[in-house]
Design an enzyme around this catalytic site. Structure first.
Site, PDB file in Angstrom:
ATOM      1  N   GLU A  60       0.801  -1.226   0.000  1.00 55.01           N
ATOM      2  CA  GLU A  60       0.000   0.000   0.000  1.00 55.01           C
ATOM      3  C   GLU A  60       0.830   1.270   0.000  1.00 55.01           C
ATOM      4  OE1 GLU A  60      -0.821  -2.674   1.660  1.00 55.01           O
ATOM      5  OE2 GLU A  60      -2.932  -3.074   1.238  1.00 55.01           O
ATOM      6  N   HIS A 129     -10.727  -4.481   9.932  1.00 51.35           N
ATOM      7  CA  HIS A 129     -11.341  -4.386   8.602  1.00 51.35           C
ATOM      8  C   HIS A 129     -12.663  -3.629   8.657  1.00 51.35           C
ATOM      9  CE1 HIS A 129      -8.437  -7.481   7.559  1.00 51.35           C
ATOM     10  NE2 HIS A 129      -8.926  -7.652   6.347  1.00 51.35           N
TER      11      HIS A 129
END
Lengths: 324, 338
Positions: A60, A129
């Protein structure tokens, strides 16, 4: 025009922009061949090719930086971060470079980057998440923070984000992907404008993302008790549509913010402070927030409901506000 | 090199000498500017801090000699030398340090945020290792546009510890990008000896070489070797579109920054000792004086005049006004004042 699911509306927006602008690129982990873990980018690689819809390795931080480099050369990259929680891996590049490059270079560089991320709870994915991190991004000068709550808004706000010359973080509600549908409006939205999702006169509920739906459900229940709630879908956390907030709260004299972000340091505090500072004379009650408690989000639904505001939580707290 | 010099060249030896003179000039300009900046700080005429590139000039000069103006350079926090070697005007750089509106970044970025797109110097970065990913993206994007240009990203041995460096190298390999990563190994990650982290000089090139990226090590005390190696690598990646890495052994003559008490982790005077024994500028001067002493003297004089004039003009320029504190955050003024 057909009704589209929220996820399909985003896909349609990406498809439209990929189609009209050869500089638009879509990048993400599993976003190409697999079409994204939430299927948002399904079919796009087949249609536009591997050089426009790009599968990324799991890195990322570098993906964010790479996308910045691509953006300064005039491409319009749309980077998908698979879950908003993972954006924290890339936060240095987003905050220290993307958000600041125009300023630091005195306008020599512009970063027309879109970072889109499935955000929030409701899908039992667990603490790492399920977070709602928009308050962090809204805190950073240089970023624009978009949070669509309807399919039509998801469509137009995604298209708008791609065409802005500033870095835009789009927080999509993963819960709403397949539970929210609508007909896409025929016209684009005015940038940065909130919408009054439900007009009312007794109090203003200010919300974004899937808390708009919960607020509307609460408003329907409260309507039966003759409490008339105006629900405002803010659409953007930054820039905040203070004009619409002001006109609503001046009219109703009571305001509450509903969000999935944690209460402490959540953007609801910002909105409340703004209201207290600028609309004090019109208020009949202190501005307040209904927000996530200071706990990581448990994966089981009944436990998540102890942390993230439910419709019942909103009903209860708004009833109190109405009675203040 | 400047057309005038090229026009005067008649033999291969002369060409060689002219190139060396150009390298000497670049290194000397960097050295003179950095010394002047130190001087200004000591006398309280500059605020903030800076990270001196003295001792590392051969790397900047040698690498940038292989580049065209339309090639791109990304740098570190220790980037004044890279900037000057790439062609950033000294006056604009110094004006930036003085906080003048004529500074290359409008006087708002300072020493670690020198950006000058016109010369291809895309900019420094104050986050160690933070400049490599966008360098990869830039080089990929320019190749994608059909441009012939290559990009050079300077990093340090200290930065090599950052995870993002390895992620970025992966992307440069996986989405082939004509990028030369130049790792200036000055042996110190701030106060930490990098030999303890990665091994002897040359180890960084070995580590990266194992991943399939063409990697070389060069001694940064010899600017001609640096220039020759860089030229070969740049030629290669301009045609292949694939990345390469050059580890360049240099020495950080000064402390990490102005306020760094480096005597607490290395011998006092070690920087000056190194200059005495290994200064690449002195070495090259010595060689050139044997060939063309009057040319060397002319360059020395030119540089002294150039730097003095640049500093004078920079200091005399108007400071960035308070009304300019907040513009260009966003693409529109309305958002800037939100």
């Amino acid at each position: 025009m057909a009704e589209l699911k929220y996820a399909e509306a985003i896909r349609a927006a990406l498809e439209a922009e990929l189609g009209v602008n050869p500089d638009v690129l879509v990048i993400g982990e599993e976003a190409g061949q697999l079409g994204g873990v939430f299927t948002v980018t399904e079919g796009l690689q087949a249609k536009f090719g591997v050089h426009r819809v790009i599968d990324a390795p799991i890195c990322e931080a570098a993906l964010m930086g790479w996308s910045i480099g691509v953006a300064v050369e005039g491409f319009r990259p749309v980077l998908e971060i698979m879950f908003s929680d993972f954006s924290l891996l890339a936060l240095d590049q987003l905050v220290n470079l993307a958000a600041k490059l125009r300023f630091m270079s005195n306008g020599q560089f512009s970063v027309p980057l879109v970072v889109r991320m499935p955000s929030g709870g409701g899908t039992n994915h667990g603490p790492q998440h399920s977070q709602s991190l928009e308050s962090i991004f809204a805190h950073v000068p240089g970023l624009i923070v978009a949070m669509p709550s309807t399919a039509s808004d998801a469509y137009w706000m995604t298209r708008e984000a791609i065409n802005l010359d500033d870095p835009v973080v789009v927080l999509e509600s993963k819960y709403l992907y397949f539970r929210e549908s609508g007909v896409v409006a025929s016209d684009p939205l005015p940038f940065g404008r909130a919408r009054v999702a439900r007009p009312g006169s007794d109090l203003s509920i200010l919300a974004a993302g899937r808390m708009v739906q919960r607020s509307l459900a609460a408003a329907a229940i409260l309507g039966e008790e003759n409490i008339s709630c105006e629900v405002v879908d803010l659409r953007y956390i930054w820039p905040l549509d203070t004009e619409t907030i002001a006109s609503s709260v001046t009219k109703t004299s009571r305001a509450v913010v509903v969000h999935e972000s944690v209460e402490f340091g959540g953007w609801g505090g910002e909105v409340s402070a703004w209201i207290a500072q600028h609309i004090f004379e019109s208020l009949d009650a202190p501005p307040s927030r209904i927000a996530a408690r200071r706990t990581p989000i448990p994966f089981q639904q009944h436990l998540e409901d102890q942390v993230i505001p439910t419709v019942d939580d909103v009903v209860r707290d708004v009833r109190e506000l109405a009675a203040y | 090199m400047p057309a005038q010099i090229a026009a005067d060249i008649e033999t291969a030896d002369e060409f060689d000498a002219m190139r060396q003179l150009a390298l000497y000039r670049t290194m000397s300009l960097i050295r003179a500017t950095e010394l002047e900046i130190e001087h200004l700080h000591k006398r309280g005429r500059l605020s903030g801090s800076f990270h001196s590139s003295i001792g590392q000039e051969a790397c900047a000069a040698g690498v940038c000699a292989a580049l065209d103006r339309s090639d791109i350079v990304m740098s570190t926090h220790r980037g004044h030398g890279h900037a000057i070697a790439k062609g950033v005007p000294v006056e604009g750089l110094v004006a930036e340090l003085f906080g003048r509106s004529s500074g290359v970044s409008g006087g708002r970025g300072g020493s670690m945020h020198i950006h000058h797109r016109a010369s291809g110097f895309y900019g420094e970065t104050a986050i160690v290792g933070g400049g490599l990913p966008w360098a990869v993206g830039v080089s990929w994007a320019r190749r994608r546009r059909g441009l012939d240009s290559v990009a050079v990203a300077f990093i340090g041995d200290g930065g090599f510890a950052q995870g993002i460096i390895h992620e970025a190298l992966l992307l440069a390999r996986h989405w082939p990008s004509p990028l030369l990563v130049v790792c200036e190994n000055n042996g110190l990650a701030h106060s930490m000896p990098s030999e303890a982290l990665f091994g002897k000089p040359g180890s960084i090139a070995e580590i990266v070489g194992v991943t399939g990226i063409t990697s070389r090590y060069v001694d940064g005390r010899d600017v001609c070797e640096v220039a020759a190696t860089a030229e070969e690598l740049v030629r290669r990646l301009r045609s292949s579109g694939h990345p390469a890495l050059l580890e360049c052994g240099v020495f950080r003559v000064r402390p990490h920054s102005l306020s760094d008490p480096d005597y607490r982790y290395r011998e006092r005077g070690i920087g000056d000792e190194w200059l005495e024994a290994h200064d690449p500028i002195a070495k090259l001067r010595h060689r050139l004086e044997a060939l063309a002493p009057e040319k060397v003297e002319a360059v020395d004089n030119e540089i002294a005049v150039e730097v003095a004039a640049a500093v004078e003009a920079a200091e005399a320029a108007a400071p960035t006004g308070t009304e300019d504190a907040r513009h260009s955050v966003y693409s529109t003024p309305a958002l800037d004042h939100g």
